[in-house]
Design a protein around this motif. Structure first.
Motif, PDB file in Angstrom:
ATOM      1  N   ILE A 194      42.876  32.744 -63.604  1.00 54.21           N
ATOM      2  CA  ILE A 194      42.903  32.085 -64.918  1.00 54.21           C
ATOM      3  C   ILE A 194      43.833  30.878 -64.873  1.00 54.21           C
ATOM      4  CG2 ILE A 194      43.668  32.336 -67.316  1.00 54.21           C
ATOM      5  CD1 ILE A 194      42.678  35.230 -67.192  1.00 54.21           C
ATOM      6  N   TYR A 195      44.997  31.062 -64.256  1.00 57.32           N
ATOM      7  CA  TYR A 195      45.952  29.953 -64.142  1.00 57.32           C
ATOM      8  C   TYR A 195      45.340  28.787 -63.373  1.00 57.32           C
ATOM      9  CZ  TYR A 195      50.152  27.376 -62.792  1.00 57.32           C
ATOM     10  OH  TYR A 195      51.091  26.393 -62.586  1.00 57.32           O
ATOM     11  N   SER A 196      44.614  29.096 -62.295  1.00 59.40           N
ATOM     12  CA  SER A 196      43.975  28.027 -61.507  1.00 59.40           C
ATOM     13  C   SER A 196      42.933  27.283 -62.336  1.00 59.40           C
ATOM     14  CB  SER A 196      43.325  28.631 -60.256  1.00 59.40           C
ATOM     15  OG  SER A 196      44.280  29.258 -59.434  1.00 59.40           O
ATOM     16  N   VAL A 197      42.155  28.035 -63.099  1.00 61.73           N
ATOM     17  CA  VAL A 197      41.137  27.398 -63.944  1.00 61.73           C
ATOM     18  C   VAL A 197      41.790  26.499 -64.989  1.00 61.73           C
ATOM     19  CG1 VAL A 197      39.332  27.816 -65.651  1.00 61.73           C
ATOM     20  CG2 VAL A 197      39.454  29.240 -63.601  1.00 61.73           C
ATOM     21  N   VAL A 198      42.863  26.975 -65.594  1.00 61.82           N
ATOM     22  CA  VAL A 198      43.556  26.188 -66.628  1.00 61.82           C
ATOM     23  C   VAL A 198      44.141  24.912 -66.025  1.00 61.82           C
ATOM     24  CG1 VAL A 198      45.520  26.164 -68.209  1.00 61.82           C
ATOM     25  CG2 VAL A 198      44.050  28.174 -68.081  1.00 61.82           C
ATOM     26  N   GLN A 204      41.283  17.690 -65.239  1.00 60.05           N
ATOM     27  CA  GLN A 204      40.067  17.010 -65.686  1.00 60.05           C
ATOM     28  C   GLN A 204      40.287  16.302 -67.013  1.00 60.05           C
ATOM     29  OE1 GLN A 204      37.167  20.146 -65.768  1.00 60.05           O
ATOM     30  NE2 GLN A 204      36.837  20.126 -63.538  1.00 60.05           N
ATOM     31  N   ILE A 205      41.050  16.924 -67.898  1.00 62.94           N
ATOM     32  CA  ILE A 205      41.339  16.301 -69.196  1.00 62.94           C
ATOM     33  C   ILE A 205      42.132  15.019 -68.993  1.00 62.94           C
ATOM     34  CG2 ILE A 205      42.676  16.559 -71.328  1.00 62.94           C
ATOM     35  CD1 ILE A 205      41.928  19.484 -71.352  1.00 62.94           C
ATOM     36  N   SER A 219      34.781  21.408 -76.813  1.00 63.13           N
ATOM     37  CA  SER A 219      35.019  22.176 -75.595  1.00 63.13           C
ATOM     38  C   SER A 219      36.509  22.373 -75.354  1.00 63.13           C
ATOM     39  CB  SER A 219      34.379  21.461 -74.401  1.00 63.13           C
ATOM     40  OG  SER A 219      34.662  22.142 -73.196  1.00 63.13           O
ATOM     41  N   GLN A 220      37.295  21.331 -75.616  1.00 62.33           N
ATOM     42  CA  GLN A 220      38.739  21.441 -75.445  1.00 62.33           C
ATOM     43  C   GLN A 220      39.331  22.460 -76.409  1.00 62.33           C
ATOM     44  OE1 GLN A 220      40.864  17.745 -75.570  1.00 62.33           O
ATOM     45  NE2 GLN A 220      39.588  16.759 -74.025  1.00 62.33           N
ATOM     46  N   THR A 227      42.842  29.930 -73.557  1.00 61.60           N
ATOM     47  CA  THR A 227      44.122  29.918 -72.842  1.00 61.60           C
ATOM     48  C   THR A 227      45.183  30.697 -73.607  1.00 61.60           C
ATOM     49  OG1 THR A 227      43.580  27.754 -71.872  1.00 61.60           O
ATOM     50  CG2 THR A 227      45.899  28.457 -71.822  1.00 61.60           C
ATOM     51  N   ARG A 228      45.270  30.470 -74.920  1.00 55.46           N
ATOM     52  CA  ARG A 228      46.230  31.219 -75.735  1.00 55.46           C
ATOM     53  C   ARG A 228      45.937  32.716 -75.674  1.00 55.46           C
ATOM     54  NH1 ARG A 228      45.254  26.961 -79.413  1.00 55.46           N
ATOM     55  NH2 ARG A 228      43.876  28.323 -80.632  1.00 55.46           N
TER      56      ARG A 228
END
Length: 325
Positions: A194-198, A204-205, A219-220, A227-228
């Motif tokens: 999850i951390y890697s995806v975030v 990307q943002i 999407s954001q 994430t929260r």
């Protein structure tokens, strides 16, 4: 967890007068501690289960999993800890163990409920990873019905471990230590991914900051909410493993070394620490999960100036999971 009277199961272990005084002193402290935290665990988790059950907006897979964890904690406070207190009173009053059925009930319930807690926490971590992995397919693939079936299976597996305890405590401890290691590995793996995806999404943002289409903004918002949610459930899993870690370490030491009065006291003391986690979890839910916090305030008629808006927030956010308000 072993009997208060060391002669049960360890007939060849000599106990001095000083050891008896030490055991009685510990038992008094343990009895008072469990009596106090028994009420807070039962009451706090009953409130959590009640507000989730009565609030349709909270009937999401992620909160159903929290309901399952609250259920195990409720049984710890309403059954396991009172049995511990009753057994302590028997020991203090008679200097003998209570009825064997009382001890057996306490031991088996402790095994089943602790196993169910570990399995549920592990499932919660997998559930949060699936939110990021499946994206918009998550509400279609992960449903309440499937989650309820998975929770039922976890209780069945926990009951099997309880049966193993009744046959051989040494085999149980080996299985429990292995299960703890596997659960810890899965939880760490899920939250690492999850951390890697975030982190990847954040990169990307930053590179696409100038592209602000409506779809991109939506999407954001979804990603920030996921994430929260992951952070909130991480707190739950972290405290669970933190409170169980001393007990697991003590059990490992006992399996590798000879049993003693001090090790017995350490095992019982760390076992009580695991029970305290059941009282802490409702506070974590109230602190971190906005939907539950708002629902509790609404249920008990607390005056919130923007309660109407917050209720709508619950309905929007419950589709994907918990959030930090």
């Amino acid at each position: 967890m072993e009997n208060f009277k060391l002669s049960y199961g360890y007939p060849n272990l000599s106990i001095s007068e000083d050891d008896i005084v030490k055991l009685r002193s510990y038992t008094i402290v343990n009895c008072v501690t469990n009596a106090c935290f028994s009420f807070t665990a039962a009451f706090g988790n009953s409130v959590i289960m009640f507000v989730i059950w009565r609030t349709p907006a909270l009937h999401s897979p992620s909160l159903t999993l929290l309901f399952g964890l609250a259920l195990t904690d409720f049984f710890v406070g309403s059954l396991t800890q009172p049995l511990q207190v009753v057994w302590s009173v028997f020991y203090l009053g008679t200097e003998k163990g209570g009825p064997s059925a009382l001890k057996d009930a306490f031991d088996v319930l402790s095994v089943i409920l602790s196993s169910a807690s570990f399995l549920t926490a592990t499932i919660i971590s997998v559930d949060r990873y699936l939110v990021f992995h499946l994206h918009m397919r998550y509400p279609i693939i992960v449903t309440n019905r499937k989650v309820i079936v998975i929770i039922a299976l976890s209780w069945l597996m926990s009951s099997l471990l309880g049966f193993v305890w009744t046959q051989s405590t040494s085999v149980y401890y080996r299985a429990a230590i292995l299960s703890f290691a596997i659960s810890l590995f899965v939880v760490v793996l899920m939250y690492s991914r999850i951390y890697s995806v975030v982190k990847r999404h954040q990169t990307q943002i930053n590179t696409q900051a100038q592209v602000q289409t409506r779809r991109h903004v939506s999407s954001q918002m979804h990603f920030a909410r996921w994430t929260r949610s992951a952070i909130n459930t991480f707190y739950v899993c972290f405290f669970l493993f933190l409170f169980y870690f001393p007990y697991i370490c003590t059990a490992i030491v006992i399996q590798l070394a000879d049993y003693s009065v001090n090790k017995h006291i350490a095992l019982q003391f760390t076992g009580t620490i695991t029970f305290i986690n059941s009282s802490l979890n409702p506070l974590v839910y109230f602190w971190r999960v906005a939907e539950i916090r708002i629902a509790i305030k609404d249920t008990f008629k607390c005056r919130c100036p923007v309660r109407g808006c917050e209720t709508q927030t619950i309905q929007r956010e419950s589709v994907t999971g918990t959030s930090r308000g």
